[in-house]
Design a protein around this motif. Structure first.
Motif, PDB file in Angstrom:
ATOM      1  N   UNK A  60      12.370 -43.416 -45.030  1.00  0.00           N
ATOM      2  CA  UNK A  60      11.001 -43.733 -45.435  1.00  0.00           C
ATOM      3  C   UNK A  60       9.796 -43.211 -44.316  1.00  0.00           C
ATOM      4  N   UNK A  61       8.922 -42.571 -45.157  1.00  0.00           N
ATOM      5  CA  UNK A  61       7.852 -41.886 -44.470  1.00  0.00           C
ATOM      6  C   UNK A  61       6.616 -42.181 -44.766  1.00  0.00           C
ATOM      7  N   UNK A  62       5.718 -42.767 -43.653  1.00  0.00           N
ATOM      8  CA  UNK A  62       4.414 -43.321 -44.048  1.00  0.00           C
ATOM      9  C   UNK A  62       3.449 -42.737 -42.953  1.00  0.00           C
ATOM     10  N   UNK A  63       1.980 -42.661 -43.117  1.00  0.00           N
ATOM     11  CA  UNK A  63       1.065 -42.525 -42.333  1.00  0.00           C
ATOM     12  C   UNK A  63       0.995 -43.310 -41.387  1.00  0.00           C
ATOM     13  N   UNK A  64       0.832 -43.031 -40.083  1.00  0.00           N
ATOM     14  CA  UNK A  64       0.569 -43.956 -38.736  1.00  0.00           C
ATOM     15  C   UNK A  64      -0.955 -44.814 -39.141  1.00  0.00           C
ATOM     16  N   UNK A  65      -0.813 -46.099 -38.866  1.00  0.00           N
ATOM     17  CA  UNK A  65      -2.020 -46.610 -39.071  1.00  0.00           C
ATOM     18  C   UNK A  65      -3.154 -46.463 -38.128  1.00  0.00           C
ATOM     19  N   UNK A  66      -3.123 -45.636 -36.980  1.00  0.00           N
ATOM     20  CA  UNK A  66      -4.128 -45.369 -36.242  1.00  0.00           C
ATOM     21  C   UNK A  66      -4.429 -43.836 -36.314  1.00  0.00           C
ATOM     22  N   UNK A  67      -3.633 -43.090 -36.299  1.00  0.00           N
ATOM     23  CA  UNK A  67      -3.791 -41.678 -36.358  1.00  0.00           C
ATOM     24  C   UNK A  67      -3.282 -40.932 -37.557  1.00  0.00           C
ATOM     25  N   UNK A  68      -4.228 -40.267 -38.460  1.00  0.00           N
ATOM     26  CA  UNK A  68      -3.845 -39.942 -39.612  1.00  0.00           C
ATOM     27  C   UNK A  68      -2.924 -38.764 -39.686  1.00  0.00           C
ATOM     28  N   UNK A  69      -2.755 -37.894 -38.904  1.00  0.00           N
ATOM     29  CA  UNK A  69      -1.718 -36.775 -38.805  1.00  0.00           C
ATOM     30  C   UNK A  69      -0.480 -37.088 -38.350  1.00  0.00           C
ATOM     31  N   UNK A  70      -0.267 -38.325 -37.824  1.00  0.00           N
ATOM     32  CA  UNK A  70       1.039 -38.755 -37.326  1.00  0.00           C
ATOM     33  C   UNK A  70       1.806 -39.633 -38.440  1.00  0.00           C
ATOM     34  N   UNK A  71       3.042 -39.571 -38.355  1.00  0.00           N
ATOM     35  CA  UNK A  71       4.103 -40.269 -39.337  1.00  0.00           C
ATOM     36  C   UNK A  71       4.909 -41.231 -38.707  1.00  0.00           C
ATOM     37  N   UNK A  72       5.096 -42.223 -39.247  1.00  0.00           N
ATOM     38  CA  UNK A  72       6.106 -43.345 -38.910  1.00  0.00           C
ATOM     39  C   UNK A  72       7.274 -42.964 -40.050  1.00  0.00           C
TER      40      UNK A  72
END
Length: 143
Positions: free
Chosen positions: A122-134
């Motif tokens: 599962x890949x999602x946008x990091x809540x505080x940094x738009x270019x990072x991924x969780x």
């Protein structure tokens, strides 16, 4: 296990790490919206399997095949399919039997067709940094 990716390169590196843990017949099912990095992860997966060519999204072809590495990689994009029946119509069971790795983008579209031992990424946008991924990987331990 959850991982933080700060770049496309880090996403690809995580895909390569997953490739080292995969056996013939493995299915990797991606969950995540448009532009989250599913194809970048698959590029890393292909590199980790030993494929050295160009890897692109199979959005319009439904499946791209990459051979020449430790295992063949079958990269699916299910975005345009209505349901699991459409996946079976294109030969899903044949791909599962070929002893490669099936990487499935938009796996939610064909959830009924995923085997019990599927590895989910599962890949999602990091809540505080738009270019990072969780990135969350379930079903296998990465080294």
């Amino acid at each position: 296990m959850e991982y933080l990716s700060r770049s496309v390169t880090e996403t690809e590196e995580l895909g390569a790490r997953l490739a080292a843990a995969l056996a013939p017949g493995a299915v990797v099912a991606y969950k995540g919206g448009l532009g989250m990095g599913k194809t970048a992860f698959t590029r890393g997966l292909a590199r980790g399997l030993g494929y050295t060519g160009h890897v692109t999204s199979p959005t319009f072809t439904i499946v791209n095949e990459y051979e020449g590495g430790r295992l063949p990689l079958f990269h699916f994009d299910m975005y345009r399919l209505d349901d699991a029946d459409a996946l079976f119509d294109i030969g899903w069971e044949d791909y599962l039997d070929r002893g490669g790795v099936c990487a499935v983008e938009w796996s939610e579209q064909v959830a009924d067709a995923m085997p019990e031992d599927t590895i989910y990424v599962s890949i999602a946008r990091h809540p505080q940094e738009d270019s990072w991924r969780c990135i969350n990987v379930e079903g296998v331990e990465l080294t």
